[in-house]
Design a protein around this motif. Structure first.
Motif: not given
Length: 499
Positions: A62-65, A146-155, A307-311, A324-325
């Motif tokens: 997440f930091g890198g992308p 993990a928290g931000t990934a799940v939020v982004g994946l599930t809107d 950006v990754l989950p949104v893309l 991917v998540v």
């Protein structure tokens, strides 16, 4: 239906990883060498992938992308090329000698090794304390990711705290259950999984958006600076300084440093560090390309999101975005479980037994380790809840800070491994002084007196972490030159010769 598919994919992955842990538990005995180092029996593939998956965390996924999305694709040069090569060299210089010494004397932790060489329980405790100190923000980083990934994946259907809690519960249970053998096996599974889903994501998005040429052209049109080398964030000082600090920091990360002890034979170690840069490029190139291409695709990233989950939600089916998540969560879990396992070994072997209960038995030590791991993980989880509003900046800042803290240990460690003139006083002073200087820069606001900056982010345009590293070397060498060896020191302990 989409949410059910996403959560189903994540749940299935966790169950597979847990099953691997159960199998490993049945093959692991309670000896420290087996529990913490898998009996020093890892072969090339498992050693390479467990180191790979242990390092590639929320900072990578997440930091890198996010940096690539914000500043351009040159982040591939910093992390994918320079850092991959630099760490491979350090793996040889530090790791090979440390493997020889550890195999000869049966060391399990870095603190144990240095404490024995210099005849100093105090040095052992200082090294363990510093290591655990910087583990805190880096474990917290995984929970934030993990928290931000799940939020982004599930809107936002699943809240931040739930994602952070998920990884916390899983990693505590997994460490208590399986030990290093299970961690290494799942790391191999997770490493292959991470590589596979990221390259599939690149292919899927390239196919959906008109091909790699169209994506690159769109990126350059949206931000012409992204098509040129350098500029903006990517000054020479930033590129070199970031690569050096991260590579030297990685060499002293507890979960990575302990892997220097784990190879079954020297050929395994040599093959692993030779293959390391290739494996790193295979991961960083697709991850950072996706972040850069998102600019040309007009992706809008909500505040405090990644950006990754949104893309992926925009250009791939729900089940694939979830896969991917799941790979990203795999990276975070493989970092977190290794960190907690290493942290528990430092806590029990270098702090609890020497300072609290020298006569404690293995069963009591085992319970102290488990309670300590749980308490540590809960503390980082609570801290991650307070940091959730920081988004991209928080993830990158936390990662950079931890890398810089560990980087202060590596040059004194090199002195200890290769210079017999290093003294106990030199080592203690070098480690403590550089840590104090670094902590002052991290926690004390910038201070300027009569036009002179006493505490700042950079000096002569170079990152303060590099200057603190230089101070660690100068203090270690200078004090060692001015002091004599204590009677308890034994330089011969590190006299094992490399081939």
């Amino acid at each position: 239906m989409s949410l059910a598919v996403q959560l189903g994919v994540l749940g299935a992955y966790l169950l597979v990883a847990l099953a691997v842990g159960v199998v490993a538990y049945r093959r692991t005995d309670r000896r420290a060498e087996d529990y913490y180092l898998a009996g020093r029996t890892l072969g090339t593939v498992v050693l390479l992938f467990t180191t790979f998956a242990t390092l590639l965390s929320a900072f990578t996924f997440f930091g890198g992308p996010n940096v690539a999305f914000w500043a351009g694709p040159e982040w591939i040069l910093v992390m994918g090329l320079m850092d991959g090569v630099l760490f491979a060299l350090l793996w040889y210089v530090v790791g090979y000698k440390q493997w020889l010494v550890g195999k000869e004397h049966g060391y399990v932790t870095l603190g144990e090794m240095l404490g024995d060489r210099f005849g100093s329980t105090r040095l052992r405790g200082v090294v363990a304390g510093v290591s655990i100190l910087w583990l805190f923000p880096y474990v917290m980083l995984q929970q934030m990711g993990a928290g931000t990934a799940v939020v982004g994946l599930t809107d936002g259907a699943v809240p931040y705290w739930a994602g952070a809690a998920l990884i916390t519960v899983f990693m505590v249970g997994y460490v208590a259950l399986s030990g290093l053998r299970g961690v290494a096996w799942t790391d191999t599974l997770q490493g292959v999984f991470m590589l596979g889903v990221l390259w599939l994501a690149v292919g899927w998005i390239a196919t959906s958006a008109g091909g790699i040429g169209a994506l690159t052209a769109g990126m350059a049109e949206a931000n012409p600076e992204f098509a040129a080398l350098g500029g903006g964030l990517y000054s020479v000082q930033y590129v070199v300084g970031t690569a050096v600090v991260i590579a030297f920091g990685v060499a002293a990360f507890p979960q990575v440093n302990q892997r220097f002890f784990m190879a079954d034979r020297v050929e395994t170690l040599k093959r692993s560090f030779a293959l390391w840069p290739v494996l790193v490029l295979l991961l960083f190139v697709p991850a950072f390309l996706l972040g850069s291409w998102a600019v040309g695709l007009g992706i809008t990233v909500p505040e405090n999101s990644n950006v990754l989950p949104v893309l992926l939600n925009e250009y791939t089916p729900a089940w694939f975005a979830a896969a991917v998540v799941a790979g990203a969560l795999a990276a975070m879990m493989s970092s977190s479980d290794s960190m907690l396992l290493s942290g528990s070994s430092y806590l029990t072997r270098d702090l609890y037994r020497p300072f609290v209960a020298p006569d404690a038995g293995d069963e009591r030590e085992s319970w102290v380790a488990r309670v300590g791991v749980a308490a540590f993980a809960v503390g980082t989880f609570v801290a991650s809840l307070f940091a959730q509003g920081g988004g991209l900046d928080a993830i990158i800042t936390v990662g950079d800070t931890a890398f810089g803290g560990y980087a202060q240990v590596t040059l004194p460690l090199l002195c200890a491994l290769y210079w017999s003139g290093t003294t106990r006083t030199g080592m203690l002073t070098g480690v403590v002084a550089s840590q104090a200087l670094y902590l002052a820069h991290v926690f004390v606001p910038s201070v300027t007196v009569m036009g002179t900056t006493l505490l700042g982010d950079t000096y002569l345009t170079w990152d303060f972490a590099l200057w603190c590293m230089l101070a660690s070397l100068l203090v270690t060498v200078g004090v060692s030159a001015l002091t004599t060896n204590a009677p308890e020191e034994n330089a011969a302990k590190f006299g094992v010769r490399a081939d």
